[in-house]
Write a protein that holds these residues in place. Structure first.
Motif, PDB file in Angstrom:
ATOM      1  N   PRO B  48       4.220  37.591 -27.811  1.00  0.00           N
ATOM      2  CA  PRO B  48       4.007  37.132 -29.172  1.00  0.00           C
ATOM      3  C   PRO B  48       2.939  36.047 -29.205  1.00  0.00           C
ATOM      4  N   ALA B  49       2.119  36.060 -30.243  1.00  0.00           N
ATOM      5  CA  ALA B  49       1.045  35.076 -30.360  1.00  0.00           C
ATOM      6  C   ALA B  49       1.633  33.671 -30.416  1.00  0.00           C
ATOM      7  N   PRO B 111      15.384  37.639 -27.155  1.00  0.00           N
ATOM      8  CA  PRO B 111      15.075  37.700 -28.591  1.00  0.00           C
ATOM      9  C   PRO B 111      13.980  38.719 -28.860  1.00  0.00           C
ATOM     10  N   GLY B 112      14.057  39.384 -29.983  1.00  0.00           N
ATOM     11  CA  GLY B 112      13.045  40.386 -30.315  1.00  0.00           C
ATOM     12  C   GLY B 112      11.857  39.762 -31.018  1.00  0.00           C
ATOM     13  N   SER B 113      10.871  40.578 -31.286  1.00  0.00           N
ATOM     14  CA  SER B 113       9.724  40.118 -32.067  1.00  0.00           C
ATOM     15  C   SER B 113       9.352  41.221 -33.039  1.00  0.00           C
ATOM     16  N   ALA B 118      16.685  41.750 -31.550  1.00  0.00           N
ATOM     17  CA  ALA B 118      17.056  41.390 -30.176  1.00  0.00           C
ATOM     18  C   ALA B 118      16.945  42.615 -29.284  1.00  0.00           C
ATOM     19  N   THR B 119      16.793  42.349 -27.987  1.00  0.00           N
ATOM     20  CA  THR B 119      16.766  43.425 -26.995  1.00  0.00           C
ATOM     21  C   THR B 119      17.831  43.134 -25.948  1.00  0.00           C
ATOM     22  N   LEU B 120      18.715  44.086 -25.697  1.00  0.00           N
ATOM     23  CA  LEU B 120      19.777  43.922 -24.705  1.00  0.00           C
ATOM     24  C   LEU B 120      19.573  44.952 -23.600  1.00  0.00           C
ATOM     25  N   THR B 121      19.774  44.524 -22.379  1.00  0.00           N
ATOM     26  CA  THR B 121      19.581  45.430 -21.241  1.00  0.00           C
ATOM     27  C   THR B 121      20.871  45.523 -20.428  1.00  0.00           C
ATOM     28  N   PRO B 122      21.382  46.739 -20.228  1.00  0.00           N
ATOM     29  CA  PRO B 122      22.609  46.890 -19.421  1.00  0.00           C
ATOM     30  C   PRO B 122      22.298  46.733 -17.934  1.00  0.00           C
ATOM     31  N   PRO B 123      23.293  46.403 -17.127  1.00  0.00           N
ATOM     32  CA  PRO B 123      23.048  46.242 -15.690  1.00  0.00           C
ATOM     33  C   PRO B 123      22.983  47.605 -14.993  1.00  0.00           C
ATOM     34  N   GLU B 129      17.963  50.818 -22.427  1.00  0.00           N
ATOM     35  CA  GLU B 129      17.698  49.581 -23.166  1.00  0.00           C
ATOM     36  C   GLU B 129      18.371  49.688 -24.530  1.00  0.00           C
ATOM     37  N   MET B 130      18.787  48.549 -25.017  1.00  0.00           N
ATOM     38  CA  MET B 130      19.401  48.550 -26.340  1.00  0.00           C
ATOM     39  C   MET B 130      18.608  47.651 -27.276  1.00  0.00           C
ATOM     40  N   SER B 131      18.359  48.126 -28.477  1.00  0.00           N
ATOM     41  CA  SER B 131      17.611  47.319 -29.451  1.00  0.00           C
ATOM     42  C   SER B 131      18.480  47.056 -30.671  1.00  0.00           C
TER      43      SER B 131
END
Lengths: 390, 233
Positions: B48-49, B111-113, B118-123, B129-131
């Motif tokens: 992000p800028a 955090p998303g942009s 938001a972005t969640l990532t499982p192990p 990926e989850m958005s």
């Protein structure tokens, strides 16, 4: 005898081509074109006027009451070509191994180079821009006018693979395979400019059946004519991969929402944006300065302190770009052009012109030629006077 | 120029102009071909800028006084900017409108942009990926969004009547989440488990777990539990 007539005609044409009259008429026409082009910039913008008057063979304009455009004036390209032919013919026709004329030959060569330089500029110059915010690093240039449809492979979390299709390839009916991917993009409709609005209950169904385009009504609009307008370039496209269609999508420069589809575990995003040219180096804006005269709002100076980083050449240095002092690097000139966001954003106009040296070279040749001619004439006059005195 | 010796010395143009013309034509043709090619570039995903250091007075660039070789057209856009009429990303809900959740064990959150909240990532590695995306209003409605998801993985759209059989409702304190599970065709199958939730303040929240079929299948139980923890203050 027809052969003799033909020869006589060719000789007359050759004499006319090399004549001073053609030179004078060409120069007068060029002066008129400069005035007309300057006046036309009010309505057409700088680029539009230069293209219509200076880089065209014939100036075509539409007059009131006439449904088609009429040729009104010879364009700059035509006049320039005639002038180059005229000067070249004059050089060839009057060529003489006489050292006393050497200065004049150099002046002619300089003039030819000057006009030829404009042809090189018109054909090869690429105008782009680089927009950087303070603290941001940018390694690409963007076109002012050209757009591109980009298919980005977003699968890698750190990097994306971007495939850019220039707008010149996006004609209806075209099937464009993306090299290195299984995707072929079928272009169903293409609009240089369009007006988009939310689809109303009485609007016809959209061509798009995927993404946000399904809820959008699109109307074709005339291409932006002036520098102040921006084309909302749009296209309906159908990605096809592995024999499967991924539906029809509307991709437009005015749609900000990301539109993605997935094929064989890879995520692809469709977007339309100004055409990008990636660079093997980057610029980081360290500071943008907008100086004013004390006690006034009158601008005194605009400058961008950038850090140039070119790992391939092992080059790391700071450069100050300010009014009329561009950074010249890699065959490009980075000019300070605009600013924004409360003086934290800088826009550099980037000009890549392989013929940028030609005007300087031609001016130097003309100056040198005139000096030589003056020097030779002076030398001969002094010599003659001495001879007369003795 | 009329002072130059008018001797008709050499009426034929020499070979140099012709050669120069041929070279110029070749360069033009070459350049014309290159300009039309599909370009390819590998680029680092854009961060992000950075936030402006001073209060922003103008969001669009301003043209400076004339300078060679010509100032930038005032209408030209900076990267990331959109022409007039373009829709900016919707404002992010804050305070009581912001949805809360309990992060499943081992998952990471960023955090998303832009449009993404938001972005969640499982192990466990693998591509999954989850958005989380939030949009004001109904955002087109359930059927349109379900078919949008199906379209993203190359599946044909469904009639609205067919949705009920595929829908699974997951209860949460913020309201019931309608969840769908789709798997694409092809050699490498993509699986998408996606849900949507309409909150009382008029927003619609989208939760999409997507990636290769195996890692998504492993992450699905945690995802379903996660949906059950959604709540508003």
């Amino acid at each position: 005898m027809p052969a003799q007539r033909l020869k006589s005609f060719a000789v007359r044409c050759w004499i006319l081509l090399a004549s001073l009259q053609v030179t004078i008429v060409s120069l007068v026409l060029l002066m008129a074109l400069v005035v007309l082009c300057t006046l036309a910039q009010t309505d057409m913008g700088t680029l539009g006027a230069v293209n219509a008057y200076m880089r065209s063979w014939v100036v075509m304009r539409q007059l009131q009451g006439i449904p088609f455009r009429l040729p009104l004036f010879p364009g700059g390209a035509l006049v320039g070509l005639v002038l180059v032919a005229n000067l070249s013919a004059a050089l060839v026709r009057r060529f003489e191994f006489n050292p006393r004329k050497f200065g004049l030959w150099v002046v002619h060569a300089g003039l030819i180079l000057l006009v030829a330089g404009e042809f090189v500029t018109g054909a090869f110059q690429v105008d782009t821009r680089m927009t950087i915010e303070q603290g941001q690093t940018v390694d690409y240039l963007e076109s002012y006018r050209q757009m591109e449809l980009v298919v980005s492979d977003l699968t890698d979390p750190a990097r994306s693979e971007e495939y850019g299709i220039p707008d010149s390839r996006l004609r209806a009916g075209a099937a464009i395979p993306l090299p290195g991917t299984p995707i072929t993009l079928k272009v169903k409709r293409f609009y240089v400019n369009a007006a988009l609005s939310p689809r109303g209950p009485n609007d016809p169904p959209s061509l798009a059946d995927r993404g946000v385009g399904a809820g959008v009504t699109l109307t074709e609009a005339p291409p932006a004519a002036s520098d102040k307008e921006v084309n909302a370039t749009s296209a309906f496209v159908e990605p096809v991969a592995g024999g499967r269609s991924y539906g029809t999508w509307l991709v437009s420069a005015v749609l900000g929402a990301p539109q993605t589809f997935m094929h064989e575990g890879r995520t692809y995003m469709l977007s339309m944006r100004p055409r990008r040219y990636h660079l093997p180096y980057s610029l980081t804006l360290k500071k943008f300065s907008h100086d004013i005269y004390p006690g006034t709002d009158i601008p005194k100076n605009f400058s961008s302190l950038v850090h140039l980083s070119n790992p391939a050449r092992g080059e790391q240095r700071d450069v100050l770009i300010y009014m009329n002092q561009p950074l010249r690097y890699d065959g490009k000139a980075f000019y300070q052009a605009s600013y924004g966001k409360g003086d934290t954003l800088s826009v550099l106009q980037v000009v890549a012109n392989p013929g940028w040296l030609l005007p300087y070279l031609s001016c130097a040749l003309i100056t040198l030629g005139l000096l030589l001619h003056f020097g030779i004439t002076l030398f001969n006059a002094i010599k003659r006077r001495e001879k007369e005195a003795s | 120029m009329d002072r130059i010796n008018p001797t008709f010395a050499n009426p034929r143009p020499g070979p140099i102009p012709l050669a120069a013309l041929a070279v110029a034509a070749g360069m033009l043709l070459g350049l014309g071909c290159d300009r039309d090619q599909v370009s390819h570039a590998t680029v680092a995903k854009e961060a992000p800028a950075p936030a402006p250091m001073a209060p922003a007075h103008a969001s669009s660039p301003q043209t400076m006084p004339p300078m060679p070789p010509g100032a930038m057209p005032p209408g030209a856009m900076p990267p990331g900017a959109m022409p007039p009429g373009a829709m900016p990303p919707p404002p992010r809900p804050t305070g009581k409108g912001a949805l809360k959740w309990a992060l499943p064990k081992g998952w990471t959150e960023a955090p998303g942009s832009g449009m993404r909240y938001a972005t969640l990532t499982p192990p466990g590695g693998g591509k999954a990926e989850m958005s989380v995306v939030v949009l004001p209003g109904q955002a087109g409605g359930e059927a349109a969004n379900v078919n949008r998801w199906r379209g993203q993985i190359g599946l044909p759209p469904l009639e609205e009547d067919a949705l009920a059989a595929l829908r699974k409702a997951v209860p949460s304190k913020a309201g019931p989440v309608a969840v769908y599970d789709f798997t694409s065709l092809g050699d490498t199958r993509t699986r998408m488990v996606a849900g949507l939730l309409a909150t009382a303040d008029g927003n619609t929240w989208f939760f999409k777990l997507v990636g290769d079929a195996d890692p998504v299948g492993k992450a699905k139980p945690s995802f379903m539990k996660y949906l059950g923890t959604l709540h508003l203050d």
